[in-house]
Design a protein around this motif. Sequence first.
Motif, PDB file in Angstrom:
ATOM      1  N   CYS A  29     -12.452 -92.086 -38.132  1.00  0.00           N
ATOM      2  CA  CYS A  29     -11.217 -91.902 -37.147  1.00  0.00           C
ATOM      3  C   CYS A  29      -9.694 -92.184 -38.789  1.00  0.00           C
ATOM      4  O   CYS A  29     -10.429 -91.783 -39.331  1.00  0.00           O
ATOM      5  N   ASP A  63      -4.737 -93.637 -35.810  1.00  0.00           N
ATOM      6  CA  ASP A  63      -5.624 -93.662 -34.659  1.00  0.00           C
ATOM      7  C   ASP A  63      -4.972 -95.204 -33.839  1.00  0.00           C
ATOM      8  O   ASP A  63      -5.043 -95.172 -32.665  1.00  0.00           O
ATOM      9  N   ASN A 102      -5.041 -97.097 -30.551  1.00  0.00           N
ATOM     10  CA  ASN A 102      -6.233 -96.085 -29.786  1.00  0.00           C
ATOM     11  C   ASN A 102      -7.635 -97.407 -29.770  1.00  0.00           C
ATOM     12  O   ASN A 102      -8.214 -97.073 -30.106  1.00  0.00           O
ATOM     13  N   VAL A 105     -10.825 -95.914 -29.608  1.00  0.00           N
ATOM     14  CA  VAL A 105     -11.636 -95.298 -31.285  1.00  0.00           C
ATOM     15  C   VAL A 105     -12.690 -96.386 -32.065  1.00  0.00           C
ATOM     16  O   VAL A 105     -13.384 -96.489 -32.999  1.00  0.00           O
ATOM     17  N   GLN A 108     -15.235 -97.286 -31.041  1.00  0.00           N
ATOM     18  CA  GLN A 108     -16.315 -96.984 -31.027  1.00  0.00           C
ATOM     19  C   GLN A 108     -16.743 -96.497 -32.499  1.00  0.00           C
ATOM     20  O   GLN A 108     -18.077 -96.374 -32.686  1.00  0.00           O
TER      21      GLN A 108
END
Length: 127
Positions: A29, A63, A102, A105, A108
């Motif tokens: 990322c 991100d 985001n 992301v 995650q």
Amino acid sequence: MRMNEWAVRFGEASDGDPAIGAMAKDFTCTYLYDMGSEKAIIEMVDGKVYRINISPGPMDAYDFALRASAETWREFARPVPKPMYHGIWAASFRKDLKIEGNTLVLMQNLRNITLQFELLRKTGVPV
């Protein structure tokens, strides 16, 4: 500490961290640390620091972003931070840390982002 010195220290600390190395094969990322007067975009690929952009422009992509005042970043980087500066969630609820972009992301990659964030206690911050 100068920004370029910090970027080298942070990259080496992240790439050399055994916990990140053990869990991070899918840690890919790009995110922004906005420290007020200094900003850095950290690009991770397969658990390694691919690039740290220490002069990001307004069109440079990422991100998600973690934005806070220089004072907050300095407190994050203390070996033993004050309460509510010990992590990104505490600081976002009680202090001036803003999480933008985001967040999927971020979630995650949360464990690895948390480990990298905690590395600031070893590497310091450039503000």
